[in-house]
Design a protein around this motif. Structure first.
Motif, PDB file in Angstrom:
ATOM      1  N   MET A  79       0.824  -1.211   0.000  1.00 18.53           N
ATOM      2  CA  MET A  79       0.000   0.000   0.000  1.00 18.53           C
ATOM      3  C   MET A  79       0.858   1.260   0.000  1.00 18.53           C
ATOM      4  O   MET A  79       0.552   2.234  -0.693  1.00 18.53           O
ATOM      5  N   MET A  82       2.452   1.895  -3.458  1.00 19.62           N
ATOM      6  CA  MET A  82       1.460   2.419  -4.403  1.00 19.62           C
ATOM      7  C   MET A  82       1.155   3.883  -4.102  1.00 19.62           C
ATOM      8  O   MET A  82       1.062   4.715  -5.007  1.00 19.62           O
ATOM      9  N   LEU A  83       1.015   4.197  -2.819  1.00 20.90           N
ATOM     10  CA  LEU A  83       0.762   5.585  -2.425  1.00 20.90           C
ATOM     11  C   LEU A  83       1.893   6.497  -2.890  1.00 20.90           C
ATOM     12  O   LEU A  83       1.662   7.587  -3.434  1.00 20.90           O
ATOM     13  N   LEU A  85       3.985   5.992  -5.357  1.00 17.41           N
ATOM     14  CA  LEU A  85       3.956   6.128  -6.820  1.00 17.41           C
ATOM     15  C   LEU A  85       2.902   7.150  -7.240  1.00 17.41           C
ATOM     16  O   LEU A  85       3.149   7.997  -8.098  1.00 17.41           O
ATOM     17  N   GLY A  86       1.720   7.053  -6.634  1.00 15.70           N
ATOM     18  CA  GLY A  86       0.654   7.988  -6.973  1.00 15.70           C
ATOM     19  C   GLY A  86       1.037   9.420  -6.652  1.00 15.70           C
ATOM     20  O   GLY A  86       0.815  10.329  -7.447  1.00 15.70           O
ATOM     21  N   HIS A  90       2.268  11.413 -10.360  1.00 23.35           N
ATOM     22  CA  HIS A  90       1.028  11.749 -11.062  1.00 23.35           C
ATOM     23  C   HIS A  90       0.449  13.053 -10.569  1.00 23.35           C
ATOM     24  O   HIS A  90       0.661  13.447  -9.432  1.00 23.35           O
ATOM     25  N   ARG A  91      -0.296  13.686 -11.466  1.00 22.11           N
ATOM     26  CA  ARG A  91      -0.959  14.923 -11.088  1.00 22.11           C
ATOM     27  C   ARG A  91      -2.358  14.599 -10.622  1.00 22.11           C
ATOM     28  O   ARG A  91      -3.014  13.756 -11.199  1.00 22.11           O
ATOM     29  N   PHE A  92      -2.811  15.287  -9.591  1.00 24.00           N
ATOM     30  CA  PHE A  92      -4.198  15.133  -9.143  1.00 24.00           C
ATOM     31  C   PHE A  92      -4.525  16.276  -8.224  1.00 24.00           C
ATOM     32  O   PHE A  92      -3.637  16.903  -7.642  1.00 24.00           O
ATOM     33  N   VAL A  98      -4.070  14.578   0.967  1.00 21.40           N
ATOM     34  CA  VAL A  98      -3.350  13.309   1.053  1.00 21.40           C
ATOM     35  C   VAL A  98      -2.085  13.469   1.892  1.00 21.40           C
ATOM     36  O   VAL A  98      -1.791  12.651   2.767  1.00 21.40           O
ATOM     37  N   LEU A 101      -2.984  13.719   5.541  1.00 19.02           N
ATOM     38  CA  LEU A 101      -3.421  12.425   6.055  1.00 19.02           C
ATOM     39  C   LEU A 101      -2.210  11.538   6.357  1.00 19.02           C
ATOM     40  O   LEU A 101      -2.186  10.819   7.353  1.00 19.02           O
ATOM     41  N   ILE A 142       2.169   2.385   7.187  1.00 16.86           N
ATOM     42  CA  ILE A 142       1.970   2.843   5.804  1.00 16.86           C
ATOM     43  C   ILE A 142       2.705   4.158   5.538  1.00 16.86           C
ATOM     44  O   ILE A 142       3.430   4.290   4.557  1.00 16.86           O
ATOM     45  N   SER A 143       2.541   5.125   6.447  1.00 21.98           N
ATOM     46  CA  SER A 143       3.136   6.440   6.217  1.00 21.98           C
ATOM     47  C   SER A 143       4.653   6.362   6.087  1.00 21.98           C
ATOM     48  O   SER A 143       5.247   7.022   5.241  1.00 21.98           O
ATOM     49  N   TYR A 144       5.277   5.545   6.952  1.00 21.72           N
ATOM     50  CA  TYR A 144       6.740   5.463   6.919  1.00 21.72           C
ATOM     51  C   TYR A 144       7.222   4.854   5.604  1.00 21.72           C
ATOM     52  O   TYR A 144       8.174   5.338   5.000  1.00 21.72           O
TER      53      TYR A 144
ATOM     54  N   LEU B  23      -3.914   4.312  -7.557  1.00 18.59           N
ATOM     55  CA  LEU B  23      -2.717   3.835  -6.860  1.00 18.59           C
ATOM     56  C   LEU B  23      -2.807   4.127  -5.362  1.00 18.59           C
ATOM     57  O   LEU B  23      -2.423   3.317  -4.525  1.00 18.59           O
ATOM     58  N   MET B  24      -3.313   5.311  -5.053  1.00 17.84           N
ATOM     59  CA  MET B  24      -3.323   5.723  -3.648  1.00 17.84           C
ATOM     60  C   MET B  24      -4.519   5.167  -2.887  1.00 17.84           C
ATOM     61  O   MET B  24      -4.500   5.098  -1.665  1.00 17.84           O
TER      62      MET B  24
END
Lengths: 263, 294
Positions: A79, A82-83, A85-86, A90-92, A98, A101, A142-144, B23-24
């Motif tokens: 997870m 993937m986070l 990479l996103g 990527h732009r969003f 995020v 969080l 996850i955050s680390y 992804l996220m």
């Protein structure tokens, strides 16, 4: 360079290093001491390690610790990667949300994280056990993992992927043949750190574990509370060795073939 | 093996944001459900009447907060803040010289850094136990002092407030060293040479150049020490005993023998409030610093 480092500064730094490491070295040394009480050295022994093997509760706890460590590491690494990479590639819209969080678990005190999860599990009527420990460990890991993997991604040269695509690779091939191989050290070091944190954690785990799902730190805590005996030194030494090896490996991975962004 | 991903690559290429969010998604969802969600639940619990056997009863009340704002618990809150401030200041005093020395250590840098990173990640429980092992009546310190003839009876070094503070400093010192080192590492040495050419003495070079430029690290390190110190539980539990309780101990007890979940939740929010103040203060000084540099 402007001058040498003054002696008195070196002295302070040296003293701090002793302060940081001497207590642990003493702890390890006494795990091999045949004296049961007192601080005198009465000869080398492996007796305390042998006693650990005879104790069913410690062997069971080791098993729980390994299951929890491997399980939570696998989930949080997937997870978190993937986070990362996103976030990095990527732009969003909604980036600020995020990012904030991601920092919540880092600034939240462990005890608050633990009891809030306990409340949730109680409300969900979830039986406390290995699965609730894994959920808790994934939540704080996850955050680390994301931060470690993202640091690696941001140091990587995006031109390589573009070069691969100009040379005829599609996006998918470019990702698997160019991005992922470069990213591996970051992912592995994120995973090693996640495992270390899971293997070491006491405060959160003690709140969300149930009967029969004690991890190694929980057993150590119970032993420390009861009375201080050399077996605690032995089991602490084992925990120290496991985590030191993990941290050393993670440290090497981050340094060796680190992307040279500054060039 | 990874062929199933191809359709996803094609689909997400056409929609803006789709790739990032898919992804996220799993990670964010997990954090929402198992991190933010529980915190929201806890906030709710802090306003409910306590259940007899733990948990809560339906209803709405300020009872938990009333309990918390009593002199007894405000005293614990105050003690927590004092211990955390002492710990942060001591870590700054001890950690800055170390970070400074490492940043100028040349070939030894990596090894010295590793020796700080190692305790940073090492089990807090094991490290606290190491302190107990040294400080106990039959520990190395007491035995050595008796051996040297300085004392006749072992000194009871814990449970004391000194032991708790020492344990906190020992536990969180690496959190101070790492960010200060990072900011010292970025320091442009030509500035120091310029100051030297212009006649600045070594002490002036430090106070007028090095220290101001390393402030971001000092502030970040202080936050990284202060927050976990506020929330600490194990140190005061093992080295303090109930006379030297910090808020963490009060909270944990409500979910064990105390069986007062709303009160524990309210105390947690008081703690989170302190953390929030620290974070906001940090963001503010960071923004000020950014403005100053611009």
């Amino acid at each position: 360079m402007a001058g040498r480092t003054p002696r008195w500064l070196l002295a302070i730094a040296g003293a701090v290093y002793v302060f940081l490491h001497a207590p642990l070295l003493v702890l390890v040394a006494f795990s091999f001491n045949s004296s049961k009480y007192g601080a005198s050295w009465e000869g080398f022994t492996l007796e305390w390690y042998g006693r650990l093997l005879e104790r069913a509760d410690i062997m069971a706890a080791l098993k729980v610790s390994l299951i929890v460590g491997l399980g939570s590491t696998a989930i949080s690494t997937l997870m978190g990667t993937m986070l990362a990479l996103g976030l990095a590639r990527h732009r969003f819209s909604g980036r600020t949300f995020v990012e904030s969080l991601l920092y919540v678990p880092i600034v939240t005190p462990e005890i608050v994280c633990g009891i809030s999860l306990l409340i949730l599990f109680a409300w969900m009527k979830l039986q406390l056990g290995i699965s609730t420990i894994i959920i808790a460990h994934v939540a704080f890991n996850i955050s680390y993992v994301t931060i470690v993997v993202r640091a690696r991604l941001e140091g990587m040269d995006k031109n390589l992927e573009e070069a691969a695509m100009i040379l005829g690779a599609n996006e998918f091939v470019a990702f698997w043949k160019v991005t992922v191989p470069q990213l591996w050290p970051g992912i592995i070091s994120g995973a090693l750190l996640a495992f270390t944190m899971s293997f070491d954690d006491f405060v959160i785990t003690s709140l969300v574990s149930g009967p029969g799902s004690s991890t190694l730190p929980i057993v150590v805590y119970t032993m420390v509370r009861k009375n201080i005996e050399p077996s605690i030194n032995a089991i602490s030494t084992i925990i120290l060795v496991v985590t030191s090896v993990m941290i050393y490996a993670a440290d090497r991975l981050e340094r060796r073939d680190a992307p040279q962004g500054a060039r | 093996m990874t062929g199933w991903m191809v359709p996803w690559f094609r689909w997400s290429a056409r929609k803006p944001g789709a790739r990032a969010w898919s992804l996220m998604g799993p990670g964010l969802l997990f954090l929402l459900v198992f991190f933010l969600g529980p915190l929201a639940f806890m906030l709710g619990y802090s306003f409910m009447p306590r259940g007899i056997y733990g948990g809560v009863k339906p209803g709405f009340t300020f009872e938990a907060y009333k309990t918390f704002f009593q002199p007894l618990y405000l005293g614990v809150l105050w003690r927590t803040v004092v211990y955390s401030v002492v710990c942060t200041v001591a870590c700054l005093g001890l950690g800055y010289p170390v970070a400074y020395v490492i940043s100028r250590a040349g070939q030894w840098k990596n090894m010295l850094m590793f020796l700080v990173i190692l305790p940073f990640w090492t089990s807090f429980l094991v490290r606290t136990f190491a302190m107990m092992f040294l400080m106990r009546d039959t520990g190395l310190i007491n035995t050595a002092l008796i051996g040297m003839g300085l004392i006749d009876e072992p000194i009871a070094m814990y449970p004391t407030s000194f032991a708790v503070m020492l344990g906190l400093i020992y536990g969180f010192l690496p959190f101070m060293i790492l960010p200060i080192y990072t900011s010292l590492e970025k320091l442009d040495h030509s500035l120091l040479e310029a100051a030297e050419v212009l006649g600045a003495k070594p002490w002036e070079r430090f106070t007028k150049v090095v220290l101001p430029l390393s402030m971001p690290g000092v502030v970040a390190g202080s936050l990284l020490v202060f927050i976990p110190a506020l929330g600490s539980y194990l140190t005061s539990d093992l080295l303090g005993g109930s006379k030297y309780d910090m808020i963490g101990n009060i909270i944990a007890r409500q979910f064990g023998a105390g069986n007062n979940w709303p009160f524990g939740s309210a105390a947690s929010f008081a703690m989170m409030g302190l953390v929030l103040i620290a974070v906001l203060a940090y963001l503010r000084t960071r923004d000020d610093a950014a403005m100053g540099n611009a």
